[in-house]
Design an enzyme around this catalytic site. Structure first.
Site, PDB file in Angstrom:
ATOM      1  N   ASP A 189      42.571  38.423  39.451  1.00 46.99           N
ATOM      2  CA  ASP A 189      41.248  37.974  39.324  1.00 46.99           C
ATOM      3  C   ASP A 189      40.720  38.011  37.778  1.00 46.99           C
ATOM      4  OD1 ASP A 189      38.826  37.791  41.286  1.00 46.99           O
ATOM      5  OD2 ASP A 189      37.979  39.299  40.041  1.00 46.99           O
TER       6      ASP A 189
ATOM      7  N   THR B  23      46.939  33.976  45.682  1.00 45.41           N
ATOM      8  CA  THR B  23      45.977  32.932  45.283  1.00 45.41           C
ATOM      9  C   THR B  23      46.155  31.394  45.943  1.00 45.41           C
ATOM     10  OG1 THR B  23      44.929  31.788  43.370  1.00 45.41           O
ATOM     11  CG2 THR B  23      47.497  31.972  43.420  1.00 45.41           C
TER      12      THR B  23
END
Length: 203
Positions: free
Chosen positions: A75, A14
Site C-alpha cells: 500500500d 495487487t
C-alpha cells in the site's frame, strides 16, 4: 517471532501491472517468481483502513487466505506536506472515475488544491510504501520505505505510473516520470521497502 520467507513463488497481492512489474524485477535476482492477484482471479478487497499498513494487511491476508500461498501486498501513496499529508492513503482514490483510474485527473486536482492555498515552493512531499508479507496462518511481517522529494508542475515525463510525472525525488532534478525505470527501481520508496524485505528474508 520474526518469520522468513523460504519459498520460490510469491503471490503479489495487487492488480496494478506497474507495481507487479516493479516487484518482479526487484525479486528476480533472488530466484523468486511472482504471480499477481489478477492472474489468480482474486477480487480486490475493500480497503477500509486509514493507514498504509492497515490497508496493506487487508490485501495480504485476503490473498493468503484465498490461495494458501504467502502473499506480499503493497500500500503506497504520496503525502504532500502543504495538504496535511493528502492524498496519502487516498492517493489512488483521487484518480477514480466510472471508467477506471485517471492519474492525469488526480495530478491536476493535486495542482489545483496546492494553487488554491498558494502553497509555497518547494512543495515538499514524500512517496510512502508499506509492504506486508502474510502467511495463510495469519502471521505477517511489515516493511516500510519512504522517498522524500517535492511535487512540481507541469507534469514531466512518460515513464512510471501514478503521480510519477509530478514528483522530483530529493537529490535529483528530474521527475520519476522522466527517470529510467531501473534507476527509479533502485531508489524509490518501493525499492527501499523491498530492500528491507529482501534483507530480512534473503540476507
Amino acid at each position: 517471532m520474526t518469520r522468513r520467507f523460504d519459498g520460490d513463488r510469491l503471490l503479489i497481492a495487487t492488480h496494478n501491472k506497474g507495481k507487479l512489474e516493479e516487484m518482479a524485477a526487484l525479486l528476480e535476482p533472488y530466484g523468486v517468481s511472482v504471480v499477481g492477484a489478477a492472474d489468480m482471479d482474486l477480487p480486490e478487497p475493500e480497503e477500509t483502513e486509514d493507514t498504509f499498513v492497515g490497508n496493506a494487511r487487508i490485501k495480504a491476508h485476503s490473498a493468503a487466505r484465498a490461495t494458501g500461498l504467502p502473499a506480499l501486498s503493497d500500500d503506497s501513496g504520496i503525502a504532500i506536506d502543504a495538504l496535511n499529508g493528502a492524498p496519502g492513503v487516498y492517493t489512488a482514490d483521487w484518480a477514480e472515475t466510472p471508467n477506471g483510474r485517471d492519474f492525469v485527473m488526480a495530478m491536476e486536482r493535486t495542482h489545483r488544491e496546492l494553487e488554491a492555498i498558494n502553497a509555497p515552493s518547494p512543495r515538499t512531499a514524500r512517496f510512502c510504501c508499506t509492504l506486508v508479507l502474510a502467511w495463510p496462518d495469519g502471521h505477517d511481517e511489515v516493511y516500510e520505505g519512504v522517498m522524500p522529494g517535492q511535487v512540481v508542475w507541469p507534469m514531466r515525463g512518460e515513464q512510471g505510473h501514478g503521480y510519477d510525472p509530478i514528483f522530483v525525488p530529493d537529490g535529483y532534478d528530474i521527475t520519476f516520470g522522466e527517470m529510467d525505470r531501473w534507476e527509479k527501481n533502485r531508489i524509490s520508496h518501493r525499492a527501499k521497502a523491498t530492500a528491507k524485505f529482501i534483507d530480512a528474508n534473503f540476507g
